[in-house]
Design a protein around this motif. Structure first.
Motif, PDB file in Angstrom:
ATOM      1  N   GLY A   1       5.273   5.449  -4.220  1.00 19.49           N
ATOM      2  CA  GLY A   1       6.206   5.074  -5.273  1.00 19.49           C
ATOM      3  C   GLY A   1       7.511   4.498  -4.772  1.00 19.49           C
ATOM      4  N   ARG A   2       7.679   4.443  -3.480  1.00 18.19           N
ATOM      5  CA  ARG A   2       8.897   3.877  -2.888  1.00 18.19           C
ATOM      6  C   ARG A   2       8.611   3.544  -1.435  1.00 18.19           C
ATOM      7  N   LEU A   3       9.485   2.719  -0.866  1.00 23.92           N
ATOM      8  CA  LEU A   3       9.405   2.411   0.555  1.00 23.92           C
ATOM      9  C   LEU A   3      10.439   3.242   1.307  1.00 23.92           C
ATOM     10  N   PRO A   4      10.092   3.771   2.485  1.00 22.10           N
ATOM     11  CA  PRO A   4      11.067   4.566   3.239  1.00 22.10           C
ATOM     12  C   PRO A   4      12.155   3.682   3.819  1.00 22.10           C
ATOM     13  N   ASP A   5      13.274   4.300   4.157  1.00 21.80           N
ATOM     14  CA  ASP A   5      14.309   3.586   4.895  1.00 21.80           C
ATOM     15  C   ASP A   5      13.791   3.300   6.302  1.00 21.80           C
ATOM     16  N   GLY A   6      14.018   2.108   6.775  1.00 22.46           N
ATOM     17  CA  GLY A   6      13.590   1.782   8.129  1.00 22.46           C
ATOM     18  C   GLY A   6      12.128   1.371   8.182  1.00 22.46           C
ATOM     19  N   GLU A   7      11.444   1.852   9.192  1.00 23.14           N
ATOM     20  CA  GLU A   7      10.069   1.426   9.456  1.00 23.14           C
ATOM     21  C   GLU A   7       9.093   1.932   8.394  1.00 23.14           C
ATOM     22  N   VAL A   8       8.184   1.048   7.984  1.00 28.76           N
ATOM     23  CA  VAL A   8       7.154   1.426   7.019  1.00 28.76           C
ATOM     24  C   VAL A   8       5.938   1.934   7.778  1.00 28.76           C
ATOM     25  N   PRO A   9       5.522   3.196   7.575  1.00 27.63           N
ATOM     26  CA  PRO A   9       4.376   3.725   8.317  1.00 27.63           C
ATOM     27  C   PRO A   9       3.074   3.062   7.889  1.00 27.63           C
TER      28      PRO A   9
ATOM     29  N   SER B   1       0.832  -1.212   0.000  1.00 21.21           N
ATOM     30  CA  SER B   1       0.000   0.000   0.000  1.00 21.21           C
ATOM     31  C   SER B   1       0.862   1.256   0.000  1.00 21.21           C
ATOM     32  N   VAL B   2       1.915   1.264   0.827  1.00 23.35           N
ATOM     33  CA  VAL B   2       2.803   2.430   0.886  1.00 23.35           C
ATOM     34  C   VAL B   2       3.549   2.589  -0.432  1.00 23.35           C
ATOM     35  N   LEU B   3       3.968   1.475  -1.024  1.00 22.77           N
ATOM     36  CA  LEU B   3       4.692   1.532  -2.288  1.00 22.77           C
ATOM     37  C   LEU B   3       3.803   2.091  -3.402  1.00 22.77           C
ATOM     38  N   ARG B   4       2.545   1.663  -3.451  1.00 26.67           N
ATOM     39  CA  ARG B   4       1.628   2.191  -4.459  1.00 26.67           C
ATOM     40  C   ARG B   4       1.353   3.672  -4.229  1.00 26.67           C
TER      41      ARG B   4
END
Length: 311
Positions: A117-125, A111-114
Motif C-alpha cells: 500500500g506504500r513505497l518505503p523510504d529509500g531502497e525498494v525491496p 508490486s511493492v505498492l500493491r
C-alpha cells in the motif's frame, strides 16, 4: 588487531577526480593502515563503464601521490577482472543461489505498492516475483542472488553494532545487471578476498551495503573484513558531497590545506605542520591514539612503494 597482517584499501570510482569528500575516505583508510603498521592498497573500481571519465584513474593516482598518500604494490583495476567475477558467479549458480529476473524497476515498485500500500523510504525491496521462475513470455534481464533468511549482524568500528534482515529489507539483489555489467556488491566482495583485505575503512554512505556483502561472503566462503564507516562530508544543503552535488576537484597546490580539512572532519583536530609528510606523521599518531596501535618509532608513515599499475 595484528599489525603484521593488516591490509586495507582505498577503492575510488574513476567518474571524476578526487574531491574533499573522497579525500576523507582515502585519508581515513590510509591512516588506519599506517597506524597498524599494515599495507594500504589501491583499487580502481571502474566496472560502471557509462560513468567512467577517460583519464580520471590516472588523475586520481596523481592526486593521491601529491597528497603524500602512497599506496603499496600494484593497483588493482576491476575492468581487467571479468573472468574472476564470472568464476564467483558460476560458483553461486552451481550451488543454486542465482536466478534470472525479468522485472523492470517500475514493475518492482508497482508490486511493492500493491502489496504494502506504500513505497518505503529509500531502497525498494525486491518482492521475489521471479524467484520461482520467470513469468510466461518473459526473459531474464538481470540475475539475482537468493538471500537466506535471518539477521546479518556486524560490529562497525565507528558506527557500532549493526544488524539488518537483508531478505526482508532488500530482498534478492542483482549480481549481473541488465546491461551486462557486474554489480558492485559481487565485485567488491571478490576483490577484497583476492587482495586479502582485513580492514575496510570507507564512507558511511556505504554502510548499508555491508550486510549484502556479508551475505555474499558467507555464500562464497570468503573472509569478512573488519569494517569502519566514517562520516561523509556534506554540502551546505546537507547533501553528501559528490561530483553531482557540486564538489570541486582537489588542487595539488593546496594539498596541506585539504589534508587539514579532512583531518578536522575525522576528529583529529587542528594539525599545524609545515609540510605534507610531517602532517601525515602527526595525523597517524593521533589516529593511533584513538583507533589503534601506533607505528614503531622511526617509521616514516608517509613513505610507500612507488606507484605501479597492474596491466
Amino acid at each position: 588487531m595484528n599489525r603484521s597482517t593488516y591490509i586495507g584499501r582505498f577503492a575510488p570510482s574513476p567518474s571524476g577526480p578526487l574531491h574533499q569528500g573522497s579525500l576523507v575516505a582515502a585519508l581515513a583508510s590510509y591512516l588506519d593502515a599506517r597506524a597498524h603498521g599494515g599495507q594500504w592498497l589501491l583499487r580502481i573500481e571502474d566496472l560502471d563503464t557509462p560513468r567512467v571519465v577517460p583519464g580520471a584513474a590516472e588523475r586520481i593516482c596523481r592526486q593521491l601521490s601529491g597528497l603524500g598518500l602512497h599506496w603499496d604494490g600494484p593497483v588493482l583495476v576491476q575492468s581487467e577482472r571479468d573472468a574472476v567475477y564470472r568464476d564467483a558467479f558460476d560458483r553461486l549458480t552451481r550451488a543454486g543461489h542465482i536466478y534470472g529476473c525479468g522485472c523492470t524497476r517500475k514493475e518492482i515498485a508497482d508490486s511493492v505498492l500493491r502489496r504494502d500500500g506504500r513505497l518505503p523510504d529509500g531502497e525498494v525491496p525486491y518482492p521475489g516475483t521471479c524467484a520461482h521462475g520467470l513469468p510466461p513470455g518473459r526473459h531474464a534481464r538481470a540475475w539475482r542472488v537468493r538471500v537466506p533468511s535471518g539477521i546479518v549482524q556486524f560490529e562497525d568500528r565507528w558506527a557500532g553494532s549493526q544488524h539488518q534482515d537483508v531478505a526482508a529489507d532488500v530482498g534478492d539483489f542483482v549480481l549481473l545487471r541488465a546491461d551486462g555489467l557486474w554489480a558492485y556488491q559481487l565485485a567488491v566482495v571478490v576483490d577484497d578476498a583476492a587482495q586479502h583485505i582485513t580492514d575496510v575503512v570507507r564512507g558511511a554512505d556505504l554502510l548499508a551495503s555491508t550486510p549484502r556483502q556479508r551475505v555474499l561472503q558467507r555464500l562464497l566462503g570468503m573472509p569478512e573484513p573488519r569494517m569502519m564507516h566514517v562520516p561523509v562530508v556534506t554540502n551546505l544543503d546537507g547533501q553528501k558531497l559528490s561530483k553531482q552535488t557540486g564538489a570541486t576537484a582537489l588542487d595539488p597546490a593546496h594539498a596541506l590545506d585539504d589534508l587539514r580539512a579532512a583531518g578536522r572532519h575525522l576528529g583529529l583536530g587542528d594539525i599545524v605542520r609545515a609540510d605534507v609528510a610531517s602532517w601525515l606523521t602527526e595525523a597517524t599518531r593521533r589516529w593511533s591514539a584513538r583507533w589503534g596501535t601506533a607505528p614503531r618509532l622511526g617509521t616514516d608513515v608517509a613513505a610507500g612503494q612507488a606507484p605501479t599499475r597492474r596491466r
